[in-house]
Design an enzyme around this catalytic site. Structure first.
Site, PDB file in Angstrom:
ATOM      1  N   ASP A 132       0.825  -1.200   0.000  1.00  0.00           N
ATOM      2  CA  ASP A 132       0.000   0.000   0.000  1.00  0.00           C
ATOM      3  C   ASP A 132       0.866   1.260   0.000  1.00  0.00           C
ATOM      4  O   ASP A 132       1.871   1.328   0.725  1.00  0.00           O
ATOM      5  CB  ASP A 132      -0.878  -0.016   1.267  1.00  0.00           C
ATOM      6  CG  ASP A 132      -1.812   1.165   1.356  1.00  0.00           C
ATOM      7  OD1 ASP A 132      -2.758   1.217   0.565  1.00  0.00           O
ATOM      8  OD2 ASP A 132      -1.593   2.050   2.223  1.00  0.00           O
ATOM      9  N   GLU A 163       1.207  -0.705  -5.150  1.00  0.00           N
ATOM     10  CA  GLU A 163       0.255   0.360  -5.458  1.00  0.00           C
ATOM     11  C   GLU A 163       1.095   1.539  -5.931  1.00  0.00           C
ATOM     12  O   GLU A 163       1.500   2.389  -5.151  1.00  0.00           O
ATOM     13  CB  GLU A 163      -0.573   0.752  -4.228  1.00  0.00           C
ATOM     14  CG  GLU A 163      -1.740   1.639  -4.627  1.00  0.00           C
ATOM     15  CD  GLU A 163      -2.214   2.623  -3.569  1.00  0.00           C
ATOM     16  OE1 GLU A 163      -3.202   3.323  -3.821  1.00  0.00           O
ATOM     17  OE2 GLU A 163      -1.571   2.739  -2.508  1.00  0.00           O
TER      18      GLU A 163
HETATM   19  C1  NOJ Z   1      -4.201   3.354  -0.602  1.00  0.00           C
HETATM   20  C2  NOJ Z   1      -5.390   2.496  -0.283  1.00  0.00           C
HETATM   21  O1  NOJ Z   1      -5.740   1.772  -1.432  1.00  0.00           O
HETATM   22  C3  NOJ Z   1      -6.466   3.438   0.192  1.00  0.00           C
HETATM   23  O2  NOJ Z   1      -7.708   2.780   0.314  1.00  0.00           O
HETATM   24  C4  NOJ Z   1      -6.019   4.028   1.505  1.00  0.00           C
HETATM   25  O3  NOJ Z   1      -6.966   4.995   1.918  1.00  0.00           O
HETATM   26  C5  NOJ Z   1      -4.655   4.705   1.365  1.00  0.00           C
HETATM   27  N1  NOJ Z   1      -3.716   3.938   0.617  1.00  0.00           N
HETATM   28  C6  NOJ Z   1      -4.053   4.924   2.724  1.00  0.00           C
HETATM   29  O4  NOJ Z   1      -3.638   3.694   3.263  1.00  0.00           O
END
Ligand code: NOJ
Ligand code: CA
Length: 564
Positions: A231, A291
């Site tokens: 993430d 991500e």
């Molecule tokens: C990316 C995640 O996909 C999202 O849902 C989240 O709010 C942020 N990172 C913070 O962790």
């Protein structure tokens, strides 16, 4: 001699058993040398919204376990479960207060072990979400960190003095609105949070943080996990000198000044950490998915690393940002990703963005267009990551009143930013009152579209979006050209139809996707490659081929095996 060969056989057997247990320290490519994650179809599960086994309105691990037959039948090889760890749920699990446990609302560690064992029997791997950038403000590390300037964990987070009374250390803006700094009166310093104030950023410059976080991955690998989705990996590091970010014209949806995140996004240090994290992953034959909000192929290549020593699957979000059914745009994007230095990853929906069903749909033809998009990204050279409900044509259903909003960014940003509840609604299993998700009212309402788009009804309909997904995934699984073949663009000047060939040794598959609302006929000249006909593998409605002349209905799909 006899004895020696028996011994070798026993060794080989042991090695294959270790490999099957998912804890093989060596890489385990298939017979042709491809690692498992290149052929796998991944499926993202937002655990709150998938299936509720104990009828408290929130999905859980036992709920996921109860749907493994469905996932297997669909054709999924790996599930990525969004965070299911203990969490105050400020950001619905992306604020982790213990990395090595399961939140009671989702079950127990024993439930996780049971799910992992059952998933393995189904031939489905489990990928967990690793929230690397920040913890919850309720994590014991942060509670200790904020307790005093000299506490053991003080330097595990980013603490600084303000510039003066009421003035944060610099101008950095949080992705969730407002300053990225919060003053804490216990020690009279500010701490940094790229996301919500309840999500303090970890200080990855501290080796103890690295060690502790790397150990978290080992702990889960040993429990049978096959990898992680990392993430917010872009924001792992920030400039230690805290330079102000350049301010851009205009304001964002939260009313904050626009900024270029020059000093707190994609700093080069992130790559060193990823290389180290990858070494740990390689010990367990695990995959790292990123991500990664890359803005061009050069940035994407950086995440693959030199000689592919960083992320195996940095997500390429290009398909989530271009929302137009334009063959020319897709051609350009596909060619770019195809030329990257690593194996492509394709995503069209997730829990943070409006579902592809609405982004590409025009209203009247949404179902056809949902099939068209599946026909596209499931036949490209690369690993697809599906999002739950995409396979039944779930639509985004945002709240209509501020008081119903659950997502923190929707509550702060309303009405301009309505948040992400709309793409996180419960999975639509059937047409009953709660969509077959739960017997009670779920945490987010089941959209009215559950009456027409649900697993039970679509399973019975050979023309449904679900049946189409299953057909494509079945063909893909068995077809070497679709799994490993090179991407060859065809008819590159066509403004209505996107077509390409996937070629592997002497085999090839032709894919033709009509992105227009009018029927189309194409006469493919494949004489150079010697192919003279295409035999349908999957096609929508009246779309089909005669020799290499392909006719497509409006928004039609044709996927055919080429023959000489
Ligand atoms: C990316 C995640 O996909 C999202 O849902 C989240 O709010 C942020 N990172 C913070 O962790
Ligand atoms: Ca539940």
């Amino acid at each position: 001699m006899q004895c020696r060969s028996t011994w070798i056989l026993i060794c080989l057997l042991c090695l294959s058993l270790v490999a099957a247990s998912g804890q093989n320290p060596t890489k385990a490519p298939d017979a042709e040398g491809y690692p498992w994650w290149q052929h796998a179809v991944f499926y993202e599960i937002y655990p709150r919204s998938f299936a509720d086994s104990n009828n408290d309105g929130i999905g859980d691990l036992k709920g996921i376990a109860s749907k493994l037959d469905y996932l297997k039948d669909l054709g999924v090889d790996a599930i990525w479960i969004s965070p299911c760890f203990p969490s105050p749920q400020v950001d619905f699990g992306y604020d982790v207060s213990d990395y090595e446990n399961i939140d009671p609302m989702y079950g127990t560690l024993a439930d996780f072990d049971a799910l992992a064992a059952d998933a393995k029997k189904h031939g489905i791997r489990i990928i967990l979400d690793f929230v690397v950038n920040h913890t919850s403000d309720q994590h014991k590390w942060f509670l200790d960190s904020k307790s005093s300037r000299t506490s053991e964990h003080r330097d595990w987070y980013i603490w600084r003095d303000g510039k003066g009374p009421g003035k944060p250390p610099n101008n950095w803006i949080s992705d969730f609105g407002g300053s990225a700094w919060k003053f804490d009166s216990t020690t009279n310093q500010y701490y940094y949070h790229y996301f919500a104030a309840e999500q303090p950023d970890l200080n990855w410059r501290n080796p103890a943080v690295k060690d502790a976080m790397f150990d978290v991955t080992r702990w889960w690998y040993k429990r049978g996990v096959s990898g992680f989705r990392l993430d917010a990996v872009d924001t792992l590091y920030e400039d230690p000198n805290l330079h102000d970010n350049p301010v851009l014209p205009g304001k964002n949806d939260f009313g904050d000044p626009n900024e270029e995140n020059k000093y707190n996004d994609k700093l080069p240090e992130v790559h060193e950490t990823l290389r180290e994290l990858r070494k740990v992953a390689d010990e367990y034959n695990a995959v790292l998915i990123g991500e990664t909000w890359t803005s061009d192929i050069a940035e994407l290549n950086q995440y693959y690393g030199h000689g592919n020593n960083e992320l195996q699957l940095p997500m390429d979000f290009l398909f989530t940002t271009v929302n137009k059914l334009s063959p020319a745009d897709f051609r350009k994007q596909i060619a770019a990703v195809d030329s990257a230095s690593g194996w492509p990853t394709f995503v069209i929906s997730n829990h943070d963005i409006v579902r592809s069903y609405d982004r590409y749909g025009d209203g009247p033809h949404n179902d056809q267009i949902a099939k068209l998009m599946a026909g596209l990204y499931l036949t490209l050279r690369g690993t697809p990551i599906m999002y739950y409900g995409e396979e039944i044509g779930m639509k985004t259903t945002p709240p209509t009143r501020k008081e119903d909003v659950k997502d923190p960014i929707g509550r702060t940003g309303w009405p301009k930013e309505k948040g992400r509840d709309g793409e996180r609604t419960p999975m639509q299993w059937d047409a009953s009152e709660n969509g077959g998700f739960s017997t009670v009212a779920p945490w987010l309402p089941v959209p009215p579209s559950a009456k027409t788009h649900n697993v039970a009804d679509e399973s019975k309909d050979p023309d449904s979006v679900l049946s189409f997904y299953k057909n494509v995934l079945k063909v893909r699984r068995a077809n070497r050209a679709l799994l490993d073949g090179s991407y060859v663009a065809l008819n590159e000047n066509d403004q209505n139809v996107l077509s390409y060939m996937r070629a592997y040794k002497d085999q090839a598959v032709l894919v033709a996707l009509n992105m227009s609302g009018a029927p189309q006929t194409l006469n493919f000249d494949l004489s150079k490659s010697g192919f003279t006909s295409a035999k349908s593998l999957v096609a929508t409605g009246k779309s089909g081929a005669n020799g290499t002349v392909v006719t497509l209905e409006p928004y039609g799909v044709f996927i055919g095996q080429l023959a000489k």
